[in-house]
Design an enzyme around this catalytic site. Structure first.
Site, PDB file in Angstrom:
ATOM      1  CG  ASP A   1      35.776   5.885  19.341  1.00  0.00           C
ATOM      2  OD1 ASP A   1      34.979   5.776  20.185  1.00  0.00           O
ATOM      3  OD2 ASP A   1      36.879   7.063  19.384  1.00  0.00           O
TER       4      ASP A   1
ATOM      5  N   GLY B   1      27.962   6.481  24.672  1.00  0.00           N
ATOM      6  CA  GLY B   1      27.321   7.766  24.762  1.00  0.00           C
ATOM      7  C   GLY B   1      26.077   8.199  23.940  1.00  0.00           C
TER       8      GLY B   1
ATOM      9  NE  ARG C   1      30.339   5.731  28.510  1.00  0.00           N
ATOM     10  CZ  ARG C   1      30.593   6.212  27.466  1.00  0.00           C
ATOM     11  NH1 ARG C   1      30.996   5.918  26.364  1.00  0.00           N
ATOM     12  NH2 ARG C   1      30.101   7.639  27.325  1.00  0.00           N
TER      13      ARG C   1
ATOM     14  CB  THR D   1      29.977  10.178  19.543  1.00  0.00           C
ATOM     15  OG1 THR D   1      30.924  10.962  20.613  1.00  0.00           O
ATOM     16  CG2 THR D   1      30.861  10.334  18.095  1.00  0.00           C
TER      17      THR D   1
ATOM     18  NE  ARG E   1      35.054   8.812  24.728  1.00  0.00           N
ATOM     19  CZ  ARG E   1      34.774   8.137  25.727  1.00  0.00           C
ATOM     20  NH1 ARG E   1      35.685   7.713  26.726  1.00  0.00           N
ATOM     21  NH2 ARG E   1      33.552   7.551  25.892  1.00  0.00           N
TER      22      ARG E   1
ATOM     23  CG  ASP F   1      35.426  10.776  19.223  1.00  0.00           C
ATOM     24  OD1 ASP F   1      34.534  10.577  18.690  1.00  0.00           O
ATOM     25  OD2 ASP F   1      35.901  10.401  20.269  1.00  0.00           O
TER      26      ASP F   1
ATOM     27  CG  ASP G   1      33.083  12.999  22.374  1.00  0.00           C
ATOM     28  OD1 ASP G   1      32.561  13.699  22.845  1.00  0.00           O
ATOM     29  OD2 ASP G   1      33.522  11.828  22.729  1.00  0.00           O
TER      30      ASP G   1
HETATM   31  N1  LIG Z   1      37.210  -3.437  21.302  1.00  0.00           N
HETATM   32  C1  LIG Z   1      36.070  -3.652  21.688  1.00  0.00           C
HETATM   33  N2  LIG Z   1      35.215  -4.976  20.981  1.00  0.00           N
HETATM   34  C2  LIG Z   1      34.053  -5.141  21.271  1.00  0.00           C
HETATM   35  N3  LIG Z   1      33.323  -4.344  21.701  1.00  0.00           N
HETATM   36  C3  LIG Z   1      33.776  -3.116  21.970  1.00  0.00           C
HETATM   37  C4  LIG Z   1      35.254  -2.826  21.810  1.00  0.00           C
HETATM   38  N4  LIG Z   1      35.136  -1.463  22.563  1.00  0.00           N
HETATM   39  C5  LIG Z   1      34.036  -1.086  22.700  1.00  0.00           C
HETATM   40  N5  LIG Z   1      33.083  -2.111  22.612  1.00  0.00           N
HETATM   41  C6  LIG Z   1      31.600  -1.737  23.025  1.00  0.00           C
HETATM   42  O1  LIG Z   1      31.244  -0.790  22.628  1.00  0.00           O
HETATM   43  C7  LIG Z   1      30.508  -0.155  23.691  1.00  0.00           C
HETATM   44  C8  LIG Z   1      30.581   1.298  23.520  1.00  0.00           C
HETATM   45  O2  LIG Z   1      32.163   1.903  23.504  1.00  0.00           O
HETATM   46  P1  LIG Z   1      32.154   3.121  24.209  1.00  0.00           P
HETATM   47  O3  LIG Z   1      33.825   3.465  23.917  1.00  0.00           O
HETATM   48  O4  LIG Z   1      31.894   3.243  25.580  1.00  0.00           O
HETATM   49  O5  LIG Z   1      31.220   4.430  23.610  1.00  0.00           O
HETATM   50  P2  LIG Z   1      31.484   5.006  21.969  1.00  0.00           P
HETATM   51  O6  LIG Z   1      30.778   4.016  21.049  1.00  0.00           O
HETATM   52  O7  LIG Z   1      30.291   6.039  22.263  1.00  0.00           O
HETATM   53  O8  LIG Z   1      32.657   5.214  21.744  1.00  0.00           O
HETATM   54  C9  LIG Z   1      31.435  -0.627  24.762  1.00  0.00           C
HETATM   55  O9  LIG Z   1      30.913  -0.540  26.076  1.00  0.00           O
HETATM   56  C10 LIG Z   1      31.613  -2.163  24.677  1.00  0.00           C
HETATM   57  O10 LIG Z   1      30.508  -2.864  24.746  1.00  0.00           O
HETATM   58  O1  LIG Z   2      28.814   9.879  30.313  1.00  0.00           O
HETATM   59  P1  LIG Z   2      30.054   9.215  30.722  1.00  0.00           P
HETATM   60  O2  LIG Z   2      30.167   7.900  30.857  1.00  0.00           O
HETATM   61  O3  LIG Z   2      30.736   9.736  32.054  1.00  0.00           O
HETATM   62  O4  LIG Z   2      31.123   9.409  29.524  1.00  0.00           O
HETATM   63  C1  LIG Z   2      31.556  10.766  29.408  1.00  0.00           C
HETATM   64  C2  LIG Z   2      32.249  10.770  27.925  1.00  0.00           C
HETATM   65  O5  LIG Z   2      30.958  10.524  26.867  1.00  0.00           O
HETATM   66  C3  LIG Z   2      31.193  11.587  25.907  1.00  0.00           C
HETATM   67  O6  LIG Z   2      30.123  12.495  26.479  1.00  0.00           O
HETATM   68  C4  LIG Z   2      30.814  10.970  24.755  1.00  0.00           C
HETATM   69  O7  LIG Z   2      31.665  10.213  24.333  1.00  0.00           O
HETATM   70  P2  LIG Z   2      31.262   8.829  23.322  1.00  0.00           P
HETATM   71  O8  LIG Z   2      30.009   9.391  22.529  1.00  0.00           O
HETATM   72  O9  LIG Z   2      32.475   8.278  22.826  1.00  0.00           O
HETATM   73  O10 LIG Z   2      30.694   7.591  24.235  1.00  0.00           O
HETATM   74  C5  LIG Z   2      32.584  12.279  26.185  1.00  0.00           C
HETATM   75  O11 LIG Z   2      32.600  13.437  25.504  1.00  0.00           O
HETATM   76  C6  LIG Z   2      32.820  12.079  27.542  1.00  0.00           C
HETATM   77  O12 LIG Z   2      34.242  11.995  27.772  1.00  0.00           O
END
Ligand SMILES: Nc1ncnc2c1ncn2[C@@H]1O[C@H](COP(=O)(O)OP(=O)(O)O)[C@@H](O)[C@H]1O
Ligand SMILES: O=P(O)(O)OC[C@H]1O[C@](O)(COP(=O)(O)O)[C@@H](O)[C@@H]1O
Length: 308
Positions: free
Chosen positions: A102, A11, A72, A124, A170, A128, A126
């Site tokens: 994360d 995000g 993502r 982020t 989240r 979190d 969040d």
């Molecule tokens: N277990 C994992 N191993 C490798 N890459 C990961 C894993 N989990 C997430 N990622 C990568 O990080 C990207 C972002 O994670 P996501 O959870 O969507 O957002 P954020 O980093 O904001 O929490 C994912 O789309 C993926 O490419």
């Molecule tokens: O924009 P998307 O892909 O619908 O995702 C929504 C999610 O992304 C966030 O806005 C940000 O989350 P991350 O920073 O972990 O990606 C959350 O608060 C929400 O649940």
């Protein structure tokens, strides 16, 4: 160190652009080139990148989102893809900075295990991520929610309405807690177990008795949806609820000064860590200072107030 890369992932969060600037500016002072990958791990896989300089990054520091784009990326979760990417990055670059949440940290950890010198920056809305007091974008999201709800409340007050407003986060309740306090909400449901129909009913009754012109309940998306809140209250009390999902208005907007300054500091520190030969680290704020921690320690997120 001659050349490093940077990407933004997951995000978008206001302050990501400032972090890129902090990194690029510090790199320039040391004569190190920086390339920015487009759309997070997607650009890393496809080798889509552009050269970054302080001059071409600076115009973006006051703007929300990420000018590099983000994604993502499902493709990047495949270990064979990670292996191929790591081999190429190890040939072309001396290090990589991953700016994200994360999920992005897990990708950064994989790359560092495959020999890519990798440093992660917490970004982020969040808030979190475990063991950091702050993530980039959180303070701006708090501002967005508070200012938006202030506007909504002018109408709520005129009609003496009861609003249930769902905010992002989240599985974490930080955004709900901070904004609920700042808005003097009549109730903050930041965890599922915070919710009780009788408590909400009491809060509404007390609020009306005290002569308040509207009632406001802030609900963390991970605790329950605003629609569920409305259903419970309307089924089990005499009160009607106006339910809202604030959505992505929370994530955009020009970053507040704190997110810009934190971004600069994170970017600079990420460069210094790479320059010192560190890898597998993520940056964090501890007692107001930027510090580095092991990404591996963040795997379980056990010490955050995550919702079940
Ligand atoms: N277990 C994992 N191993 C490798 N890459 C990961 C894993 N989990 C997430 N990622 C990568 O990080 C990207 C972002 O994670 P996501 O959870 O969507 O957002 P954020 O980093 O904001 O929490 C994912 O789309 C993926 O490419
Ligand atoms: O924009 P998307 O892909 O619908 O995702 C929504 C999610 O992304 C966030 O806005 C940000 O989350 P991350 O920073 O972990 O990606 C959350 O608060 C929400 O649940």
């Amino acid at each position: 160190m001659k050349k490093i890369g940077v990407l933004t992932s997951g995000g978008d969060a206001p302050g990501m652009n400032a972090a890129i600037y902090g990194l690029v500016e510090e790199a320039e002072t040391q004569g190190v080139e920086v390339v920015g990958f487009i759309d997070g791990y997607e650009g890393l896989i496809d080798g889509k990148a552009k050269a970054l300089t302080p001059a071409n990054v600076k115009p973006h520091i006051g703007i929300g989102g990420t000018f590099l784009g983000t994604a993502r990326s499902e493709r990047f979760k495949d270990s064979a893809v990670q292996q191929q990417v790591a081999e190429r990055i190890n040939e072309e670059l001396d290090g990589l900075v991953v700016i994200g949440g994360d999920g992005s940290y897990q990708g950064a950890l994989k790359l560092s295990e495959l020999g890519v010198h990798t440093i992660a920056i917490p970004a982020t809305i969040d808030n979190d991520i475990s063991r950091t007091e702050l993530t980039l974008g959180f303070k701006t999201a708090v501002r967005n929610v508070v200012e938006t709800v202030d506007i909504m409340m002018q109408s709520a007050a005129s009609h003496h309405h009861i609003y249930g407003i769902e905010v992002m986060g989240r599985r974490a309740g930080d955004l709900a807690e901070w904004t609920g306090k700042a808005l003097a909400a009549d109730g903050i449901i930041s965890k599922t177990e915070d919710f009780s129909v009788s408590q909400v009913r009491e809060a509404i009754e007390m609020s009306f008795a005290a002569g308040k012109s509207y009632q406001l309940f802030i609900i963390a998306e991970g605790a329950m949806s605003a629609a569920e809140f409305k259903r419970h209250i309307e089924n089990e009390t005499v009160y009607g609820i106006h339910d809202f999902v604030l959505g992505h208005i929370q994530r955009g907007g020009n970053p507040v000064a704190e997110d810009r300054m934190l971004g600069f500091d994170f970017g600079k520190e990420a460069f210094n860590r790479l320059s010192a030969g560190d890898t597998g680290l993520c940056l964090a704020v501890e007692a107001g200072e930027v510090v580095a921690q092991s990404i591996e320690d963040h795997r379980a997120f056990e010490d955050r107030r995550h919702l079940s």
